[in-house]
Design an enzyme around this catalytic site. Structure first.
Site, PDB file in Angstrom:
ATOM      1  N   GLU A   2      45.596  78.082  85.699  1.00  0.00           N
ATOM      2  CA  GLU A   2      44.199  77.657  85.616  1.00  0.00           C
ATOM      3  C   GLU A   2      44.027  76.291  86.276  1.00  0.00           C
ATOM      4  O   GLU A   2      44.736  75.347  85.956  1.00  0.00           O
ATOM      5  CB  GLU A   2      43.750  77.576  84.151  1.00  0.00           C
ATOM      6  CG  GLU A   2      43.938  78.866  83.358  1.00  0.00           C
ATOM      7  CD  GLU A   2      42.995  79.985  83.750  1.00  0.00           C
ATOM      8  OE1 GLU A   2      42.079  79.761  84.580  1.00  0.00           O
ATOM      9  OE2 GLU A   2      43.161  81.104  83.224  1.00  0.00           O
ATOM     10  N   CYS A  30      41.190  78.174  74.549  1.00  0.00           N
ATOM     11  CA  CYS A  30      42.044  77.804  75.689  1.00  0.00           C
ATOM     12  C   CYS A  30      41.321  76.847  76.638  1.00  0.00           C
ATOM     13  O   CYS A  30      41.822  75.764  76.934  1.00  0.00           O
ATOM     14  CB  CYS A  30      42.497  79.048  76.456  1.00  0.00           C
ATOM     15  SG  CYS A  30      43.663  80.075  75.539  1.00  0.00           S
ATOM     16  N   HIS A  47      47.973  80.647  81.383  1.00  0.00           N
ATOM     17  CA  HIS A  47      47.729  81.802  80.514  1.00  0.00           C
ATOM     18  C   HIS A  47      48.905  82.769  80.692  1.00  0.00           C
ATOM     19  O   HIS A  47      49.305  83.048  81.829  1.00  0.00           O
ATOM     20  CB  HIS A  47      46.429  82.518  80.898  1.00  0.00           C
ATOM     21  CG  HIS A  47      45.264  82.103  80.078  1.00  0.00           C
ATOM     22  ND1 HIS A  47      44.115  81.569  80.625  1.00  0.00           N
ATOM     23  CD2 HIS A  47      45.046  82.154  78.744  1.00  0.00           C
ATOM     24  CE1 HIS A  47      43.256  81.302  79.666  1.00  0.00           C
ATOM     25  NE2 HIS A  47      43.790  81.642  78.512  1.00  0.00           N
TER      26      HIS A  47
END
Length: 165
Positions: free
Chosen positions: A57, A119, A138
């Site tokens: 991410e 998250c 993730h």
């Protein structure tokens, strides 16, 4: 847990902790990490139950947190930091990492949306208090093909590449 057994090498002080699936408590823990431990880099790892890949991410988003946490709450104003920027980019170039790191047996993908739940909320908060010195990965749930040992090795490889940046 597997990563804490493996470590990241002699010169790297690895601290592993589990954050609760509760917005406010997760935020308090993240602030505590940055104010007390003052790490060079904080790497967050979250479960993406609907995936079979590892997702790197790039950024955290401040607004849109409507889903309730494990205690039935969502953040004030549906955002992480009331007057914070819309999004914060990690100082780690996840696209470069994605292009240059490979882990045999699993695909790695690049993402700019960690999903407006705990998250992404935790990631944004960490980027905010750590001046961008945070990363988020993730991971898929454990399975026959993705064992704890396998995931520990994969995370070790990816995080060491992050530290090289």
């Amino acid at each position: 847990q597997e990563l804490s057994k493996r470590g990241l090498g002699e010169n790297i002080d690895l601290q592993v902790m589990q954050l609760p699936v509760v917005y406010q408590k997760a935020k308090e823990q993240v602030i505590k990490i940055w104010t007390t431990l003052q790490p060079l880099l904080t790497v967050h790892v979250g479960l993406a139950s609907s995936t079979t890949v590892i997702i790197l991410e790039q950024c955290g988003k401040n607004k849109g947190y409507q889903d309730r946490d494990a205690c039935g709450f969502h953040p004030e104003g549906a955002c992480c930091v009331l007057d914070g920027p819309e999004k914060i980019e990690s100082t780690i170039n996840m696209k470069t990492l994605w292009k240059n790191v490979s882990v045999e047996g699993i695909d790695i993908i690049f993402s700019r949306d960690a999903g407006r739940y705990i998250c992404d909320y935790t990631y944004y908060t960490s980027l905010y208090y750590g001046n961008g010195r945070a990363a988020f990965i993730h991971v898929p749930p454990l399975s026959k093909s993705v064992t704890a040992d396998f995931l520990g090795k994969a995370l070790q490889t990816i995080i060491l590449a992050m530290l090289e940046q």
